[in-house]
Design an enzyme around this catalytic site. Structure first.
Site, PDB file in Angstrom:
ATOM      1  CG  ASP A 146      -2.200   0.884   0.899  1.00 34.05           C
ATOM      2  OD1 ASP A 146      -2.109   1.755   0.010  1.00 34.05           O
ATOM      3  OD2 ASP A 146      -3.240   0.695   1.556  1.00 34.05           O
TER       4      ASP A 146
HETATM    5  C1  BGC Z   1      -5.100   3.184  -0.267  1.00 32.31           C
HETATM    6  C2  BGC Z   1      -5.089   2.173  -1.400  1.00 32.31           C
HETATM    7  C3  BGC Z   1      -4.878   2.869  -2.712  1.00 32.31           C
HETATM    8  C4  BGC Z   1      -3.591   3.658  -2.648  1.00 32.31           C
HETATM    9  C5  BGC Z   1      -3.253   4.390  -3.922  1.00 32.31           C
HETATM   10  C6  BGC Z   1      -3.892   4.092  -0.311  1.00 32.31           C
HETATM   11  O1  BGC Z   1      -4.037   5.153   0.573  1.00 32.31           O
HETATM   12  O2  BGC Z   1      -5.144   2.514   0.977  1.00 32.31           O
HETATM   13  O3  BGC Z   1      -6.294   1.454  -1.410  1.00 32.31           O
HETATM   14  O4  BGC Z   1      -4.841   1.945  -3.753  1.00 32.31           O
HETATM   15  O5  BGC Z   1      -3.698   4.620  -1.603  1.00 32.31           O
HETATM   16  O6  BGC Z   1      -4.145   5.406  -4.163  1.00 32.31           O
END
Ligand code: BGC
Length: 743
Positions: free
Chosen positions: A275
């Site tokens: 993540d």
């Molecule tokens: C989220 C993810 C997301 C990523 C990119 C993170 O803050 O938890 O689900 O894919 O950001 O935007």
């Protein structure tokens, strides 16, 4: 290709069957195994070895970390492209700048906004999940991407979770049966699904630091099944490690979760992506199973898997052979999706009318009719000259919002627009906003505290707006209030503080109803709210969702009876937050440690086992018609553990209009030697039936679905003895029971 053919032939059988009835969507949870895409393709191994042999250490490491917000570096001289990613669960996210979160400002990144995952799950229709994945996959290719950061398949552990709308359900069986076709549909377009957030990531509060503690059986039975099925049945090419810790180790460097379970047990061959900014170490994360580090703005060479990794390799802290393992995995998935210069890769299309219609179909099956006491719905418009349309949610758009991924779209039909599209012109619409969203606009989407306190509080109605609404209701033949929440109130990075309906909406609705008793309430939200009082006072209640580009048209078609509602709640609507398991056990949100004290009793498993009355149970949803279940039987009385139980039931549409019912099959073992939930979902099938007609459907339950995870033997174990199979139209509306025996 072989697997595409399997799907097409299954779809063909399906179409032949349904075309005889002029309607589609008979669909079985238990037939979903036909979506199986498990394959091992070693065709590219030699090419991969040869490419890796030609790469420098720096080139290899360039592939292991972000070189922009949503790409990793390729090796141009060897024909290796950048790996291009995009969010997410509501459709393909707008283009983000390469080195910060602001939109890139493109004019060709408008996409279809699809119903949020909670809505998709509410269709209880696996065919819709395939349609969803396939349609988004087309759009992803049209945007030139390789990987969609979706689906988000964490379990809804608490109604307050900020991302509840992004997730599907509280039930692991429904979760896996919807995830698998979605992943398959997506990946049939030469792209990778990145299933997220692996795993035990069920709250936003303290998400960067909290440590989840839960017993092994709970992990296996509740939190892992959808991830496992997406890997072992749908062959998902990527998985995203979550922010938080599990049993003391961050999930992006968790040897048990990544190496032992995901790779050794499930045979995962794809890539583990972190993540954004969820990585905490260099050598450890790589050795413990992470492949790609993505992140939030800072110089990309400062990432843990960038210059620090080059230094670690040069210092001999990690071998180049270990680095090669990760590079090979990335090349493997790039080859699988034909990103390595293949000429026949899917080209895709975006924001087409066909895709908007996919979104419409899903949206129209997602709307849940909660209450229709006087058969007010479908609307009877004879003699109606005016309708008061009240509420900020009549015009609120939800494609973008909050903190998380959204979609930039040219089409988002609001409920008010839906009414204008569908009502006869002779009916006058008297619109009043009614309530104001009350958050600090400066803090919109900021972590944590977004709502107002102080002299003007979140629940305060604006007197002028209220008066306008009362006048509109007084001067109209009937009123529809569009209430609920929105994607600024329900948001990533923070959980809701409580279950209350915000912005003074209840007071507004009471005052509107006082002047016009013919008031219908439509709630638009992605998660449960406290609607006990509202429910008691409102004879007519409809639940809709962040329901995509065509959400307003679908919703109004349901109100008008052009669509007979068939959505069923994918989670329990509690009467009080204290009734929900994580809150009853006082284990949400936790401090640094979150102890999942309710164990396997998540969602309805808790309510049913503890005999707690929910407001609306899991699987609940009314129709404009009624259904009776007849001739319920199993093909045998007794089964061995490797057999499949075939349950058949004749469903009769006993009302006056055609409609779809979701037959739900729950299993109970009351004399079990181990502790179990009172009942668990083990099969479902959505079926269309003409008014007055009957359809006989079968649901296949492999006996192994009845297994529990045996912690001592570390094996899924089927306990012999008697089981009760219960067939119902919700978890609390069981119509027939059958006893069977397992040898
Ligand atoms: C989220 C993810 C997301 C990523 C990119 C993170 O803050 O938890 O689900 O894919 O950001 O935007």
């Amino acid at each position: 290709m072989k697997n595409k053919l399997i799907y097409l032939s299954v779809a063909a059988v399906f179409l032949t069957f349904t075309s005889c009835k002029n309607e589609t969507n008979s669909d079985s949870g238990s037939e979903i195994k036909d979506y199986n895409r498990k394959e091992t393709n070693f065709e590219f191994d030699e090419k991969i070895d040869s490419l890796v042999a030609q790469m420098t250490l720096e080139e290899k490491i360039g592939m292991l970390h972000g070189n922009s917000m949503f790409t990793t570096t390729g090796v141009e001289r060897l024909g290796i492209p950048e790996l291009k990613m995009a969010d997410g669960p509501l459709g393909v996210r707008e283009e983000i700048s390469r080195d910060n979160w602001s939109p890139a400002g493109w004019d060709n990144d408008f996409a279809t906004y699809y119903p949020a995952s909670g809505a998709l799950a509410a269709t209880w229709n696996t065919e819709m999940a395939y349609t969803f994945g396939n349609s988004v996959g087309q759009e992803l290719r049209a945007r030139g991407k390789d990987m969609l950061l979706s689906p988000a398949i964490n379990i809804v552990r608490t109604p307050l979770g900020g991302r509840t709308y992004e997730y599907m359900t509280e039930d692991p069986f429904l979760n896996k049966k919807m995830s698998v076709p979605l992943v398959v549909g997506l990946q049939d377009n030469d792209v990778m699904a990145c299933i997220k957030h692996y795993a035990a990531n069920n709250q936003e509060t303290n998400r960067d630091i909290y440590d989840v503690q839960m017993d092994e059986r709970t992990l296996r039975e509740i939190y892992l099944p959808a991830f496992k099925a997406s890997v072992t049945e749908a062959n998902a090419y990527a998985i995203m490690g979550a922010y938080n810790k599990f049993r003391g180790e961050y999930l992006c460097e968790n040897d048990y979760m990544l190496n032992k379970i995901l790779r050794d047990e499930w045979g995962f061959k794809g890539v583990v992506v972190s993540d954004w900014a969820a990585v905490h170490s260099t050598v450890k994360s790589l050795e413990n199973g992470l492949d790609i580090e993505m992140g939030t703005p800072k110089p990309f060479n400062e990432f843990f898997l960038a210059d620090k990794l080059i230094a670690a390799a040069k210092a001999g802290e990690i071998s180049e052979a270990e680095i090669d393992v990760h590079v090979k995995r990335i090349l493997y998935v790039l080859f699988q999706v034909k990103a390595m210069g293949s000429k026949d890769r899917v080209k895709g299309s975006i924001a087409t009318e066909a895709h908007y219609q996919d979104a419409y179909k899903i949206a129209s099956e997602a709307v849940v009719l909660l209450k229709n006491e006087n058969n007010t719905l479908p609307l009877k418009l004879e003699g109606v000259k005016s309708i008061a349309v009240i509420g900020n949610n009549a015009t609120k758009k939800n494609a973008l919002g909050g903190f998380g991924a959204g979609v930039k779209t040219k089409r988002e039909v609001t409920p008010l627009e839906g009414l204008k599209n569908k009502l006869p012109e002779s009916i006058k619409i008297n619109y009043a906003e009614g309530y104001l969203e009350r958050y600090d606009v400066k803090n919109k989407g900021k972590l944590g505290d977004i709502t107002l306190n102080g002299p003007v509080t979140i629940d305060q109605l604006d007197p002028a707006k209220l008066q306008e609404a009362i006048e509109a209701a007084k001067n109209s033949d009937m009123a529809i209030v569009f209430a609920g929440s929105n994607r600024d109130y329900e948001t990533e990075a923070s959980d809701r503080r409580n279950l209350n309906l915000p912005f003074g909406q209840e007071e507004l609705i009471n005052k509107v109803r006082a002047v016009n008793p013919k008031t219908i309430v439509v709630l638009i939200a992605g998660a449960p709210f406290d609607i006990v009082d509202l429910n008691q006072k409102s004879p007519t209640l409809v639940w809709s969702w962040f329901n995509g580009s065509e959400g307003g048209n679908a919703l109004i078609d349901v109100l008008l009876g052009n669509i007979n509602p068939s959505g069923k709640l994918p989670w329990t609507m509690p009467k009080r937050i204290e009734d929900s398991p994580a809150h009853a056990t006082n284990s949400f949100p936790g401090d640094k440690t979150v102890n999942y004290a309710e164990g396997i009793l998540v969602g309805y498993r808790w309510f049913d086992t503890k005999n707690i009355e929910p407001l609306y149970p899991f699987g609940y949803g009314l129709s404009y018609t009624t259904f009776a279940f007849e001739n319920t039987k199993t093909n045998k009385k007794s089964y061995a553990s490797n057999e499949t139980i075939t349950v058949s039931v004749t469903v009769k549409n006993t009302g006056k209009v055609d409609g779809k019912e979701v037959v739900q099959l729950y299993a109970s073992k009351s004399d079990s030697k181990i502790s179990r939930a009172a009942q668990e979902l083990k099969g479902f099938q959505k079926v269309w039936i003409a008014a007055g007609k009957s359809e006989t459907i079968t649901i296949q339950v492999p006996v192994k679905e009845l297994a529990y995870y045996n912690v001592e033997s570390k094996k899924w174990t089927v306990e012999p003895g008697n089981y009760t199979l219960k067939l119902g139209s919700s978890s609390r509306d069981i119509k027939k029971e059958i006893q069977i025996n397992i040898k």
